[in-house]
Write an enzyme that holds these catalytic residues in place. Structure first.
Site, mmCIF file in Angstrom:
data_model
loop_
_atom_site.group_PDB
_atom_site.id
_atom_site.type_symbol
_atom_site.label_atom_id
_atom_site.label_comp_id
_atom_site.label_asym_id
_atom_site.label_seq_id
_atom_site.Cartn_x
_atom_site.Cartn_y
_atom_site.Cartn_z
ATOM 1 C CD1 TRP A 1 0.760 -0.444 3.071
ATOM 2 C CD2 TRP A 1 -0.658 1.204 3.555
ATOM 3 N NE1 TRP A 1 1.076 0.029 4.335
ATOM 4 C CE2 TRP A 1 0.224 1.046 4.657
ATOM 5 C CE3 TRP A 1 -1.641 2.184 3.643
ATOM 6 C CZ2 TRP A 1 0.149 1.832 5.810
ATOM 7 C CZ3 TRP A 1 -1.710 2.961 4.807
ATOM 8 C CH2 TRP A 1 -0.822 2.781 5.864
ATOM 9 C CG ASP A 2 4.802 0.739 1.561
ATOM 10 O OD1 ASP A 2 3.872 0.057 1.989
ATOM 11 O OD2 ASP A 2 5.946 0.695 2.043
ATOM 12 C CD GLU B 1 2.511 -4.498 9.223
ATOM 13 O OE1 GLU B 1 3.640 -4.745 9.667
ATOM 14 O OE2 GLU B 1 2.217 -4.541 8.013
ATOM 15 C CE LYS C 1 6.059 -2.116 11.801
ATOM 16 N NZ LYS C 1 5.929 -3.199 10.833
ATOM 17 C CD GLN C 2 2.770 1.132 10.063
ATOM 18 O OE1 GLN C 2 3.286 0.053 10.331
ATOM 19 N NE2 GLN C 2 2.630 1.578 8.824
HETATM 20 C C1 BGC Z 1 4.809 -1.526 7.620
HETATM 21 C C2 BGC Z 1 3.802 -1.557 6.507
HETATM 22 C C3 BGC Z 1 4.514 -1.329 5.199
HETATM 23 C C4 BGC Z 1 5.623 -2.335 5.020
HETATM 24 C C5 BGC Z 1 6.431 -2.076 3.766
HETATM 25 C C6 BGC Z 1 5.885 -2.551 7.354
HETATM 26 O O1 BGC Z 1 6.866 -2.483 8.339
HETATM 27 O O2 BGC Z 1 4.191 -1.806 8.854
HETATM 28 O O3 BGC Z 1 2.832 -0.562 6.710
HETATM 29 O O4 BGC Z 1 3.599 -1.447 4.158
HETATM 30 O O5 BGC Z 1 6.506 -2.267 6.107
HETATM 31 O O6 BGC Z 1 6.992 -0.814 3.785
#
Ligand code: BGC
Length: 724
Positions: A317-318, A459, A565-566
């Site tokens: 999704w990035d 996540e 996490k984010q």
């Molecule tokens: C993140 C995801 C991201 C992926 C690739 C993961 O660590 O939690 O949101 O899509 O890395 O960048």
């Protein structure tokens, strides 16, 4: 010039891996790591290919393929190799000129009483995507015979096993050719090499030794060319490569520089008053342009760009949520290619939906060339037991389909190009919506649809109910679909004749999908029950770690706590910046910020943009610099459990551009209006940038004195909400 140059004036062996990414060259077709010409697999040399994947024997996953290295060159003096990784240099300098996409190194060695300097300059052509070129020179302070080994090196980095069978080597009229075939699907790959200015060699081997008598203090120089071909480009490869060699180094370099000039013409952003921020932002833009699929709609942008095989070379999704805004406003061809890639891979998404008992299109969490999901169900290895650990990214991170719908609509309304809808776009939206409908649960007693058992952007909390980001995203996707139908009705009514689907369910779903609302303090709960988790911040969690790199998700340290996490709710506020008022943004930013680990490079930009919007300019600046300099400092997580996750971070690069434009310049838009409401950091005198808005190119300069807009504006543009 300093604003365009990345430079390292010394050598530390532990930086080899980091610098491979930091000094990366690329043109969207391939990435060439910032390694030295004499390096091999051990030093992580890679010519990383976009959209070319393979499964090695006995490996658990498919990954992108690294091609053999046609620029390999090493000099030896009396049997001692001048190899930076084994011989301490007297001095060493490595540079990356991001304006022109050119890498250089100059290393001085002292061997057997002789000072020898090797200099090399190389580029991966922006005008001929299969071609790279190198200019190499050697100078010694005494007469000396040196041996030069050069050719195509097969010994390249591969994370998950060998991907290539080497089927044929040929040397023909100065052209060295290596034909390869992938292990799994037997896809063909050919690598060429040619050297000019070296001794004539008959019957060259793949790696050939050649003696050179150096005269004291007289530079010996030669040029070398590499070509990498697969798929359609194979057909004409020899002629294409020969033409490049024939053009010669200077001509290729001139073409390449002109191509980069065009790239910067559309994408440069100029910050007056802050050199450090300027370099970091340009460097981020450099990376985005080096990895963009300029000429194909058959591949997405991998989460680690073209810096290697990490994350299997797959698109996440990035791309849609972090990189696409940059492309849709600066290079709509690339933006369309990226979205068309999703249209082209919808069969993979339909297959995935079925696999998990749903219908419609459930896009891959990790998408490769067919759209089938490369993500495994056991993505992390538990570092205590060394056992694979079940993760739910693949089957529960359902927001990805809505992200794609959202991005597609944004592309249409900002570029004005709605043709994509009739070119598979509307069908894609329909299939995504149908997936969500079949995934959702209708709660009769609440008269609403809910999305249960999902993973949001954070996540660390898996299998949660009604993740706010996911529900809002899906609700928007449903509304977008309804609007897209109306748009097609006016633009191309005939098209809808073939699209006769009963859509009552879609209207019902759009209306009744539950969206978590702010509580009495204005805070939106990240998911059902989040507020009752243990109130612990990442700093405290860190003290509870038993081992470095311990994974906090799964059943790990963070899962039963409020540590995330984010950016999750804050990511939602960032994406839907027009839908939430400043008060709500403030309450949630303040509430969630202390709990956010920023364990993903995707996090900082969301916090930066929202901080800029709510007037927390110092915070915005801090988070902006974090996102913009992520690949300059290389200070990011390198391991998830025992999984290596290093490389470049294009989502953060995209986030840097978005922070400058949406955060500091305050650009926002609705279907028919573009607004610019600048709020620059205090040390920035001005911020100048280009935006493609509905097919017109606008030059915009924002400063404390006001906003200057240069360009033809056919639709409404406002400044601080007032008509311009
Ligand atoms: C993140 C995801 C991201 C992926 C690739 C993961 O660590 O939690 O949101 O899509 O890395 O960048």
């Amino acid at each position: 010039m300093s604003n365009w140059l990345i430079k390292k004036n010394s050598f530390e062996i532990e930086d080899i891996e980091k610098h491979g990414s930091k000094f990366l060259l690329g043109n969207g077709f391939m990435g060439y790591r910032g390694t030295m010409e004499e390096y091999s697999a051990n030093e992580l040399v890679a010519v990383n290919l976009a959209g070319f994947f393979d499964l090695a024997e006995n490996s658990n996953w498919r990954e992108s393929v690294n091609a053999p290295n046609p620029l390999y060159t090493v000099v030896s003096v009396n049997g001692t190799e001048l190899n930076l990784s084994t011989l301490t240099p007297v001095s060493h300098c490595q540079t990356l000129d991001i304006k022109n996409g050119i890498h250089t190194r100059k290393t001085n060695f002292f061997v057997d009483g002789i000072n020898i300097t090797v200099k090399a300059e190389r580029f991966v052509s922006m005008s001929r995507e299969n071609v790279m070129a190198l200019k190499y020179s050697i100078t010694a302070d005494k007469d000396v015979k040196v041996t030069l080994k050069t050719g195509i090196d097969k010994n390249i980095w591969s994370i998950s096993g060998a991907h290539l069978n080497f089927i044929n080597e040929e040397y023909n009229g100065n052209l060295l050719k290596l034909d390869c075939e992938t292990v799994q699907l037997k896809n063909k790959l050919t690598v060429y090499e040619a050297v000019l200015g070296l001794c004539d060699i008959e019957n060259r081997d793949l790696l050939h030794n050649c003696d050179i008598n150096l005269k004291a203090n007289t530079e010996f120089e030669f040029t070398k060319f590499g070509g990498v071909y697969h798929g359609g480009s194979l057909l004409n490869s020899e002629a294409d490569f020969t033409a490049a060699v024939f053009a010669g180094y200077q001509q290729l370099k001139a073409e390449h520089i002109t191509a980069w000039e065009k790239v910067w013409e559309n994408s440069d952003v100029i910050i007056e008053g802050d050199e450090e921020a300027q370099l970091a932002l340009r460097y981020s833009i450099y990376h985005l342009c080096s990895i963009a699929p300029h000429n194909t709609d058959k591949c997405g942008i991998p989460a680690r760009g073209l810096s290697g095989q990490v994350y299997k070379g797959a698109a996440f999704w990035d791309t849609e949520m972090f990189m696409l805004p940059f492309f849709q406003f600066t290079d709509s061809v690339v933006a369309r290619n990226l979205l068309k890639y999703r249209v082209n891979t919808i069969d993979g998404a339909k297959k995935k939906a079925k696999e998990f008992g749903h219908e419609g299109a459930f896009f891959a969490w990790e998408s490769q060339e067919t759209g089938e999901d490369a993500c495994t169900l056991f993505n992390v290895t538990d570092i205590f037991t060394n056992r694979p650990q079940r993760t739910y990214f693949k089957d529960k991170q359902i927001h990805v389909s809505a992200d794609i719908v959202f991005a597609m609509w944004d592309y249409c309304r900002t570029t004005g190009d709605y043709t994509l809808l009739c070119d598979g776009g509307l069908e894609l939206m329909y299939e995504c919506l149908w997936f969500y409908y079949t995934y959702s649960s209708f709660k009769v007693y609440k008269n609403r649809y809910e999305l249960l058992d999902v993973v949001g952007p954070d996540e660390y909390h898996e299998r949660v109910n009604n993740n706010a980001f996911t529900n809002v995203m899906v609700k928007h996707a449903a509304n977008i679909f309804v609007q897209a139908i109306d748009k097609v009705k006016t633009l191309n009514p005939d098209f809808l004749k073939d699209f006769d689907k009963d859509l009552n369910w879609a209207y019902d779903f759009a209306e009744k999908l539950y969206v978590p609302q702010p509580n009495e303090k204005g805070i939106i709960e990240q998911f059902d029950g989040y507020f009752s988790l243990e109130d612990v911040t990442p700093e405290v969690l860190k003290t509870r770690e038993l081992m470095a790199n311990e994974y906090w998700g799964g059943h790990g340290l963070a899962s039963n706590t409020m540590t995330l996490k984010q950016a999750d709710v804050v990511m939602m506020l960032n994406v839907f910046r027009n839908e939430y008022n400043t008060e709500i943004k403030k309450s949630n930013w303040e509430f969630y910020e202390p709990y956010t680990e920023h364990g993903s490079s995707l996090s900082a930009c969301a916090y930066a943009i929202v901080a800029a919007e709510i007037g927390y300019t110092d915070w915005a600046y801090k988070y902006f610099m974090k996102t913009a300099s992520v690949d300059l400092t290389g200070n990011t997580k390198q391991y998830l459990g025992s999984l290596y996750i290093g490389g470049t971070h294009p989502a953060a690069n995209g986030g840097a551009w978005s922070t400058a434009i949406f955060g500091f310049a305050g650009v926002s838009f609705t279907n028919d209006c573009l607004d610019i409401s600048p709020r620059l950091p205090s040390n920035w005198q001005s911020l100048s940038f280009k935006l493609n808005w509905k097919g017109e190119k606008l030059n915009i300069k924002a400063s404390s004195k006001g906003v200057e807009i240069d360009g033809i504006v056919n639709s409404r543009v406002t400044v601080y909400g007032k008509d311009y």
